[in-house]
Design a protein around this motif. Sequence first.
Motif, mmCIF file in Angstrom:
data_model
loop_
_atom_site.group_PDB
_atom_site.id
_atom_site.type_symbol
_atom_site.label_atom_id
_atom_site.label_comp_id
_atom_site.label_asym_id
_atom_site.label_seq_id
_atom_site.Cartn_x
_atom_site.Cartn_y
_atom_site.Cartn_z
ATOM 1 N N LEU A 28 0.844 -1.184 0.000
ATOM 2 C CA LEU A 28 0.000 0.000 0.000
ATOM 3 C C LEU A 28 0.885 1.242 0.000
ATOM 4 O O LEU A 28 2.082 1.154 -0.202
ATOM 5 N N ASP A 29 0.259 2.390 0.229
ATOM 6 C CA ASP A 29 1.014 3.643 0.273
ATOM 7 C C ASP A 29 2.128 3.517 1.285
ATOM 8 O O ASP A 29 1.911 3.122 2.425
ATOM 9 N N THR A 30 3.303 3.870 0.927
ATOM 10 C CA THR A 30 4.406 3.826 1.886
ATOM 11 C C THR A 30 5.093 5.165 1.915
ATOM 12 O O THR A 30 5.013 5.948 0.985
ATOM 13 N N HIS A 60 2.802 -5.307 6.871
ATOM 14 C CA HIS A 60 1.922 -5.317 5.704
ATOM 15 C C HIS A 60 0.468 -5.539 6.118
ATOM 16 O O HIS A 60 0.152 -6.508 6.795
ATOM 17 N N VAL A 61 -0.385 -4.632 5.717
ATOM 18 C CA VAL A 61 -1.807 -4.754 6.037
ATOM 19 C C VAL A 61 -2.515 -5.437 4.872
ATOM 20 O O VAL A 61 -2.460 -4.965 3.734
ATOM 21 N N LYS A 63 -5.425 -5.847 3.050
ATOM 22 C CA LYS A 63 -6.714 -5.159 2.884
ATOM 23 C C LYS A 63 -7.846 -6.128 2.565
ATOM 24 O O LYS A 63 -8.983 -5.955 3.015
ATOM 25 N N HIS A 75 -13.124 -2.532 -2.461
ATOM 26 C CA HIS A 75 -12.285 -1.596 -3.204
ATOM 27 C C HIS A 75 -13.128 -0.845 -4.233
ATOM 28 O O HIS A 75 -14.157 -1.327 -4.654
ATOM 29 N N LEU A 133 -8.666 4.980 9.727
ATOM 30 C CA LEU A 133 -8.202 5.067 8.336
ATOM 31 C C LEU A 133 -8.513 6.434 7.740
ATOM 32 O O LEU A 133 -7.704 7.009 7.004
ATOM 33 N N ARG A 137 -5.711 9.793 6.680
ATOM 34 C CA ARG A 137 -5.609 10.504 5.388
ATOM 35 C C ARG A 137 -5.417 12.003 5.585
ATOM 36 O O ARG A 137 -5.209 12.744 4.622
ATOM 37 N N THR A 185 2.517 0.468 10.152
ATOM 38 C CA THR A 185 2.002 -0.324 9.018
ATOM 39 C C THR A 185 2.355 0.313 7.680
ATOM 40 O O THR A 185 2.805 1.464 7.628
ATOM 41 N N ASP A 186 2.088 -0.447 6.621
ATOM 42 C CA ASP A 186 2.339 0.101 5.294
ATOM 43 C C ASP A 186 1.152 0.900 4.766
ATOM 44 O O ASP A 186 1.103 1.260 3.600
ATOM 45 N N VAL A 187 0.186 1.191 5.627
ATOM 46 C CA VAL A 187 -0.838 2.172 5.280
ATOM 47 C C VAL A 187 -0.304 3.513 5.758
ATOM 48 O O VAL A 187 0.071 3.652 6.933
#
Length: 299
Positions: A28-30, A60-61, A63, A75, A133, A137, A185-187
Amino acid sequence: MSIVEKAAEKLKALRPEPQVSPPTAPQLDTKSSHSAPTVQRLMERGLAADQPAEAAPLWHVDKMALERMGFLPAHGDGDGERRLADEMRRIKRPLLVNVTGKGVKALAHAERIVVTSAGAGEGKSFTAMNLALSLAREPDFEVLLVDGDITKSTITRAFGLDGRPGLMDVLADERRQPAEVIVRTDVLNLLVVPAGERRPLIGELFGSRRMDAVLEGLGGRNRRRLVVFDSAPLLATSESQVLASYMGQVVVVVAAGHTRQQALHASLQSLSDSQYVGLILNMSNLPASENHYDCGYGY
Ligand SMILES: Nc1ncnc2c1ncn2[C@@H]1O[C@H](COP(=O)(O)OP(=O)(O)OP(=O)(O)O)[C@@H](O)[C@H]1O
Ligand SMILES: [Mg+2]
């Protein structure tokens, strides 16, 4: 030894166990800064060297697994997802106003937010997850999602963090640093603290002096960090009321057609006037496939 060398030594000593490494590369977004050498990164970002989570590999999440557990909308940008995103924006906006000190009253620890409800199955974990979440953002903040429901540990399982040290371990063992149990996390901008080993006397541990130190350690020194707790129901356990007492802001989920008025009243009575209390009507009378919130703030 130079300050930089000392910082590197300290980080080496605090580095979490190797099994923390994600099984796959982050997808995901890193943050691009994670590839920079640790010490350089710390210096660039002006962070203290006692934050091991900064140096840990990203978790790693999965999803798709979250979706299968019913926690994230599918998604894409369909009506359901857009609607949930909008609902989360409405829920988080007043919370953010309070965090920035522009709310109607000054709050102690407005950055600590707990999501709770009177009874079981009313949507606490779903809301905590999606709120976290959505908050992540926000460009000005990072979010630490803490699994404060030790018995159900839904958040812990959702992130695949079962068996890893968490809130309970750091509460029970004063030698542990709170930062040790933070999983980055990688979010983008999302960190998680699992529930940790289930032990007896949860309420006593939550109510202990150590809890203050742990909460300070989890968020206190970082002004950018919002700490969002999932929690057990307010009326089912005493520990959820103890947990809520440390929070500046309390989001109470009310399940339409399910939460009894008397139970809601008793839940609100257990909270303090000095806190900001937001009420969210969840699961209102719409088709089961849709997400549906309505929210109101204050008593
Ligand atoms: N607004 C919503 N839209 C869609 N599904 C929802 C919504 N709220 C809750 N759910 C679903 O309802 C179920 C129960 O929600 P959740 O686990 O969040 O409740 P809870 O209050 O945390 O329960 P517990 O007290 O058992 O921890 C989950 O499957 C969740 O995905
Ligand atoms: Mg739950």
